[in-house]
Design a protein around this motif. Structure first.
Motif, PDB file in Angstrom:
ATOM      1  N   TYR A 176      43.828  33.413  50.913  1.00  0.00           N
ATOM      2  CA  TYR A 176      43.187  33.128  49.322  1.00  0.00           C
ATOM      3  C   TYR A 176      43.478  33.067  48.132  1.00  0.00           C
ATOM      4  O   TYR A 176      44.082  31.998  47.940  1.00  0.00           O
ATOM      5  CB  TYR A 176      41.828  32.760  50.426  1.00  0.00           C
ATOM      6  CG  TYR A 176      41.382  31.577  49.199  1.00  0.00           C
ATOM      7  CD1 TYR A 176      41.115  30.714  50.556  1.00  0.00           C
ATOM      8  CD2 TYR A 176      40.529  31.759  48.143  1.00  0.00           C
ATOM      9  CE1 TYR A 176      40.487  29.060  48.998  1.00  0.00           C
ATOM     10  CE2 TYR A 176      39.847  30.937  47.501  1.00  0.00           C
ATOM     11  CZ  TYR A 176      39.548  29.299  48.541  1.00  0.00           C
ATOM     12  OH  TYR A 176      38.935  29.168  47.136  1.00  0.00           O
ATOM     13  N   TYR A 183      40.477  26.501  52.467  1.00  0.00           N
ATOM     14  CA  TYR A 183      40.326  27.160  53.856  1.00  0.00           C
ATOM     15  C   TYR A 183      41.040  26.678  55.285  1.00  0.00           C
ATOM     16  O   TYR A 183      41.348  27.514  55.909  1.00  0.00           O
ATOM     17  CB  TYR A 183      39.043  26.384  53.880  1.00  0.00           C
ATOM     18  CG  TYR A 183      37.896  27.444  52.658  1.00  0.00           C
ATOM     19  CD1 TYR A 183      38.620  29.097  52.140  1.00  0.00           C
ATOM     20  CD2 TYR A 183      37.605  26.533  51.817  1.00  0.00           C
ATOM     21  CE1 TYR A 183      37.182  29.354  51.667  1.00  0.00           C
ATOM     22  CE2 TYR A 183      36.604  26.847  50.518  1.00  0.00           C
ATOM     23  CZ  TYR A 183      36.330  28.595  50.323  1.00  0.00           C
ATOM     24  OH  TYR A 183      35.839  28.905  49.752  1.00  0.00           O
ATOM     25  N   LYS A 198      34.941  31.273  55.336  1.00  0.00           N
ATOM     26  CA  LYS A 198      34.288  31.866  53.528  1.00  0.00           C
ATOM     27  C   LYS A 198      33.933  33.505  54.498  1.00  0.00           C
ATOM     28  O   LYS A 198      33.845  33.745  53.109  1.00  0.00           O
ATOM     29  CB  LYS A 198      33.538  30.392  54.285  1.00  0.00           C
ATOM     30  CG  LYS A 198      34.233  29.068  53.820  1.00  0.00           C
ATOM     31  CD  LYS A 198      33.206  28.388  53.671  1.00  0.00           C
ATOM     32  CE  LYS A 198      33.787  26.775  53.331  1.00  0.00           C
ATOM     33  NZ  LYS A 198      32.431  25.421  52.971  1.00  0.00           N
ATOM     34  N   LEU A 201      36.149  35.428  53.936  1.00  0.00           N
ATOM     35  CA  LEU A 201      36.376  36.415  51.925  1.00  0.00           C
ATOM     36  C   LEU A 201      35.589  36.228  51.394  1.00  0.00           C
ATOM     37  O   LEU A 201      35.634  37.547  50.655  1.00  0.00           O
ATOM     38  CB  LEU A 201      37.006  34.860  51.360  1.00  0.00           C
ATOM     39  CG  LEU A 201      37.685  34.461  50.292  1.00  0.00           C
ATOM     40  CD1 LEU A 201      38.923  35.476  50.484  1.00  0.00           C
ATOM     41  CD2 LEU A 201      37.178  32.931  49.900  1.00  0.00           C
ATOM     42  N   PHE A 202      34.534  36.273  51.439  1.00  0.00           N
ATOM     43  CA  PHE A 202      32.920  36.687  50.788  1.00  0.00           C
ATOM     44  C   PHE A 202      33.456  38.049  51.535  1.00  0.00           C
ATOM     45  O   PHE A 202      33.083  39.723  49.837  1.00  0.00           O
ATOM     46  CB  PHE A 202      31.509  36.005  51.344  1.00  0.00           C
ATOM     47  CG  PHE A 202      30.598  36.504  50.059  1.00  0.00           C
ATOM     48  CD1 PHE A 202      30.237  36.270  48.861  1.00  0.00           C
ATOM     49  CD2 PHE A 202      29.902  37.832  51.508  1.00  0.00           C
ATOM     50  CE1 PHE A 202      29.358  36.441  48.548  1.00  0.00           C
ATOM     51  CE2 PHE A 202      28.593  37.898  50.423  1.00  0.00           C
ATOM     52  CZ  PHE A 202      28.160  37.731  48.759  1.00  0.00           C
TER      53      PHE A 202
END
Lengths: 220, 165
Positions: A176, A183, A198, A201-202
């Motif tokens: 990313y 995404y 998501k 990634l966080f």
């Protein structure tokens, strides 16, 4: 993220193109080349390699953090892609398919290394904290020394943090933030739902953030 | 807005993908929550750093080495093709199918165990042991009671045809 891209590419057979292309056009060209490869046009695969080798190598390098091994793994990705080309049906972009093969190889390699234990330290090899593999960064004397130190510390933290992260989280953050995939593209490459992309990634960003020292943030 | 809700939106905030109203609510939260504000600042810094990392490129020998290793044509073997087609069809890796297959095979063997051909032989052995033991008891009893009506020998065949129990 994978929007318009400026590309200079040699289409082979005397066709040279330097133009602004959309991601869809790039994918279409890949599909045409894949079709030619399937009809035993060996030159077409060479063009595909030319088009993707550097992006793919950069991804593998960020995943395994070793320049020489990264080149070997990238070779393996292209070899696998070539031998399994008949199985590629164009359900996703060719680049996404390559990333899938590369991620699997990098994860397998990480597992193997984990089983074998850490490699012995070599006095000849550059240290981890010396930045980009063989490249030693020379500080710019003109800028503020403290700010320069904080910048180097930030880069070191990011590289060390990436190297110590689990391959699953690392793959998402590299695809990313470094490779610029969307995404949806990451979800296709890793065969996971978009929601998982998501959340990973966080988690990856938060894990890296926890390792940042306060003065690094304050100096930026 | 709670910290948990903020964390769900933080990726989009850092990537500047939030709509104006959500962004405003998030920033209102940052004004009162130091931890979330710090996390947001660090994540933005990290994102910028990751995006500015220099891109590595392959060496000059890369293509030559690859060409030397590439096979002449991209054809795959029959079994590999079959396995990959199966995975594509079902979306499940072959390893899992193999594990499931092995499990089913073990289950079938366990279920079929009482009906296997060697079961009869085993039963005969048990019956033989039972009848031998019974005959020993009868002989012992006859000895104690001086019973002379007991035959001297009883053949195995008779035992099996007419079990004592």
């Amino acid at each position: 993220m994978a929007g318009a891209t400026v590309s200079t590419m040699d289409m082979g057979a005397g066709v040279g193109v330097t133009t602004l292309r959309s991601a869809t056009e790039m994918e279409d060209i890949d599909l045409i080349l894949v079709g030619r490869c399937k009809r035993n046009d060996s030159g077409a695969f060479e063009i595909l390699v030319h088009r993707h080798k550097n992006r793919l190598y950069n991804f593998v390098y960020r995943m395994i953090n070793n320049a020489e091994d990264a080149e070997d793994v990238t070779q393996e990705v292209f070899l696998r892609a070539f031998t399994r080309l008949q199985l590629f049906r164009g359900e996703c972009a060719f680049q996404t398919w390559l990333y899938r093969i590369a991620t699997n190889l990098c994860v397998d390699r990480s597992r193997k290394i984990k089983r074998q234990g850490p490699p012995p330290l070599s006095l000849d090899e550059p240290r981890d904290d010396e930045g980009e593999g063989n490249v030693r960064e020379i500080p710019d004397e003109r800028s503020d020394p403290f700010q320069e130190f904080a910048r180097q510390e930030l880069r070191r933290s990011v590289q060390q943090g990436l190297a110590r992260m689990s391959p699953k989280l690392r793959a998402v953050v590299v695809l990313y933030d470094i490779q610029g995939l969307s995404y949806e593209e990451i979800a296709q490459a890793l065969r996971i739902p978009v929601g998982t992309v998501k959340s990973r990634l966080f988690n990856a960003r938060a894990e890296l953030a926890r390792k940042l020292k306060p003065y690094v943030v304050a100096a930026q | 807005m709670f910290c948990r809700q903020v964390k769900r939106l933080l990726n989009d905030y850092v990537d500047a993908r939030l709509d104006a109203s959500r962004k405003q609510r998030l920033e209102e939260h940052f004004a009162s929550c130091e931890a979330c504000r710090q996390l947001s600042a660090k994540m933005r810094l990290l994102r910028n750093e990751l995006q500015s990392l220099p891109h590595a490129s392959t060496s000059d020998q890369f293509l030559r080495r690859l060409q030397a290793e590439l096979p002449s044509s991209p054809k795959v073997g029959f079994w590999q093709h079959l396995a990959e087609s199966w995975i594509r069809l079902t979306g499940v890796p072959t390893v899992r199918w193999s594990a499931a297959g092995l499990g089913i095979a073990v289950l079938v063997i366990l279920m079929a165990l009482p009906h296997l051909p060697w079961k009869g032989e085993r039963e005969q052995e048990v019956r033989l042991a039972q009848s031998s033991f019974a005959m020993e008891c009868v002989e012992q009893h006859a000895t104690y009671t001086n019973d002379q009506t007991m035959p001297d020998t009883i053949t195995l065949a008779q035992d099996l045809k007419e079990p004592v129990f």
